[in-house]
Design an enzyme around this catalytic site. Structure first.
Site, short mmCIF file in Angstrom:
data_model
loop_
_atom_site.label_atom_id
_atom_site.label_comp_id
_atom_site.label_asym_id
_atom_site.label_seq_id
_atom_site.Cartn_x
_atom_site.Cartn_y
_atom_site.Cartn_z
N HIS A 1 7.91 -26.62 0.53
CA HIS A 1 7.20 -27.73 -0.30
C HIS A 1 6.24 -27.34 -1.19
O HIS A 1 5.34 -28.11 -1.42
CB HIS A 1 6.60 -28.60 0.91
CG HIS A 1 7.78 -29.34 1.76
ND1 HIS A 1 8.40 -30.28 1.33
CD2 HIS A 1 8.23 -28.66 2.94
CE1 HIS A 1 9.17 -30.50 2.56
NE2 HIS A 1 9.22 -29.51 3.19
N LYS B 1 -13.97 2.22 -3.07
CA LYS B 1 -14.89 2.70 -1.94
C LYS B 1 -15.93 3.58 -2.52
O LYS B 1 -17.10 3.31 -1.81
CB LYS B 1 -14.30 3.71 -1.06
CG LYS B 1 -13.16 2.75 -0.09
CD LYS B 1 -12.60 3.61 1.16
CE LYS B 1 -11.44 2.83 1.83
NZ LYS B 1 -10.68 3.72 2.76
N GLU C 1 0.77 -1.05 0.00
CA GLU C 1 0.04 0.07 0.07
C GLU C 1 0.89 1.25 0.21
O GLU C 1 0.29 2.34 -0.43
CB GLU C 1 -0.87 0.06 1.07
CG GLU C 1 -2.27 0.93 0.98
CD GLU C 1 -3.17 0.37 2.17
OE1 GLU C 1 -2.96 0.24 3.25
OE2 GLU C 1 -4.46 1.04 1.70
O1 PA5 Z 1 -2.94 2.14 6.00
C1 PA5 Z 1 -4.03 2.65 5.66
O2 PA5 Z 1 -4.16 3.93 6.09
C2 PA5 Z 1 -5.25 1.76 5.66
O3 PA5 Z 1 -4.85 0.63 5.13
C3 PA5 Z 1 -6.02 1.83 6.71
O4 PA5 Z 1 -5.20 1.44 7.74
C4 PA5 Z 1 -7.40 0.98 6.48
O5 PA5 Z 1 -8.06 1.32 5.41
C5 PA5 Z 1 -8.38 1.33 7.63
O6 PA5 Z 1 -8.69 2.67 7.93
P1 PA5 Z 1 -9.20 3.10 9.30
O7 PA5 Z 1 -8.21 3.13 10.36
O8 PA5 Z 1 -9.49 4.63 8.81
O9 PA5 Z 1 -10.55 2.38 9.80
#
Ligand code: PA5
Length: 420
Positions: free
Chosen positions: A295, A410, A269
């Site tokens: 394996h 989203k 990410e």
């Molecule tokens: O790294 C990030 O910002 C995202 O992966 C969030 O952790 C994830 O989408 C969860 O978001 P939130 O903590 O706002 O619920």
């Protein structure tokens, strides 16, 4: 103590030295200007631990009766705490259970809810943005399942962890629910050492002071230019991202599996982005557990396309002396060479043998060896991967901390329920 060894070379030249200096300067700037706040979390942690302690004293009865700490959160709001819980749980005797409600999968939600009761649980709702659909939907389900009235004493068994001023923090304020905040400049996947990880893990009974200490030392050494191996590895990965776009993390211990999931989120990410020239860049994380995946996936690494780097994580001392018994079985006597050796020896020898075979093939390999699993090493390991990620992001010249790509889906999701 952790040892870092590299079995590939990065030929030095002027351009590479300049890139490394620039990236280092960039990270220093981020730290000093507070652009990214995770560098300071281990120092800020002292105040947070005090705040958690005050909560425990204030809500003594709720806390003492709680057998379950139930985390409701997803992604960066759950993966880090889960990773630390998995790595350290076997070292403790008297921990509260830590349960995670993450995925909107009705089967797993129901299964977890069936395991707990309201009176023996504390529900920790974690969301940085404070409005993540999975998290809020599961929280509503918990409230309904346990018939919770937030205007009553029930409010005491709910904790909120979110950004100051977020919808979730406003909600907490409205009902007088205790809220811990997340520094605004700490992104979700870099937040494990903020309230996001420290609160649920401390409530479960973990010694988080030493986890923070391990991370603090690593970050300090890094900014004192004493961890150059991080820079070299990041530069090697970024320079070769078209030739070796896949980075395999091969961890030789079952309790590292959740850690590898945390790493996957952090790496993927943070680094999969469009750079300033409009080019799609990124490195693909893949995680395996040794020796199990010797394996399966190892064959592909050894003889498939030469598009991978491999990092081994190894634990020198499992602090467990379980042995392979000295039994000779008819027709399988050829396995007797291992009799009387410990499983600790076996799993590590397998790691070494796999590493040697990959090095012989010219595959870029490095190893991370923990002398043992303890809180400080866990903290250092987390800081190591966070710094490596930030460094790679600086070399790619991208924004390491945002995730615009996941926003599109989203929006489509909202349309599916609400229409255009
Ligand atoms: O790294 C990030 O910002 C995202 O992966 C969030 O952790 C994830 O989408 C969860 O978001 P939130 O903590 O706002 O619920």
């Amino acid at each position: 103590m952790i040892r870092y060894e590299r079995f590939f070379k990065l030929e030095a030249n002027e351009e590479k030295s300049r890139l490394m200096m620039n990236a280092f300067g960039f990270l220093m700037h981020e730290k000093e200007k507070g652009i990214s706040g995770y560098y300071n979390l281990p120092i800020d942690g002292e105040n947070l631990l005090k705040e958690i302690n005050s909560y425990i004293i204030q809500e003594d009865e709720v806390y003492q009766n709680a057998e379950n700490i139930v985390v409701i959160g997803i992604g960066g709001s759950s993966l880090g705490a889960k990773a630390i819980d998995s790595m350290l749980r076997h070292k403790y005797n008297n921990l509260k259970k830590l349960l995670f409600l993450e995925n909107p999968d009705p089967v797993s939600i129901s299964k977890t809810l069936n395991r707990i009761k309201k009176h023996n649980s504390i529900f920790v709702v974690i969301s940085k943005s404070g409005g993540t659909i999975e998290t809020t939907s599961i929280f509503k389900t918990v409230l309904k399942e346990f018939d919770m009235d937030l205007k009553s004493e029930d409010a005491k068994r709910v904790l909120i962890i979110s950004d100051e001023g977020s919808p979730l923090c406003k909600f907490a304020d409205f009902y007088g629910i205790k809220a811990f905040t997340i520094p605004k400049n700490v992104g979700g996947r870099f937040s494990v050492l903020s309230s996001v990880g420290i609160v649920p893990l401390s409530l479960a009974g973990y010694d988080m002071r030493n986890v923070l200490k391990g991370a603090k030392h690593m970050i300090k050494r890094f900014f004192n230019s004493k961890e150059e191996h991080i820079a070299i590895k990041a530069l090697y990965y970024c320079k070769n991202y078209q030739k070796t776009p896949i980075n395999v993390l091969f961890s030789y211990a079952d309790f590292l599996e959740d850690f590898t999931k945390w790493f996957i989120q952090l790496w993927a990410e943070s680094l999969g982005k469009i750079d300033k020239d409009g080019k799609n860049v990124g490195l693909t994380p893949v995680a395996h557990i040794g020796s199990i995946d010797q394996h399966s996936f190892l064959q592909l690494i050894m003889q498939g396309p030469r598009d991978k780097t491999v990092t081994f994580i190894k634990v020198e001392d499992f602090e467990n002396d379980l042995k392979i018994p000295d039994i000779s079985l008819k027709y399988i006597e050829k396995t007797d060479y291992i009799n009387n050796h410990t499983f600790n020896e076996l799993i590590n020898a397998e790691c070494d043998a796999t590493k040697e075979s990959l090095v012989k093939e010219g595959i870029p390999v490095d190893t991370i060896t923990l002398d043992k699993v303890n809180e400080e090493n866990v903290g250092e390991l987390i800081a190591y991967f966070e710094l490596l990620t930030s460094y790679a992001g600086a070399i790619f010249d991208i924004n390491t901390y945002d995730q615009p790509g996941v926003e599109f889906g989203k929006k489509i999701l909202v349309k599916k329920f609400k229409g255009n």
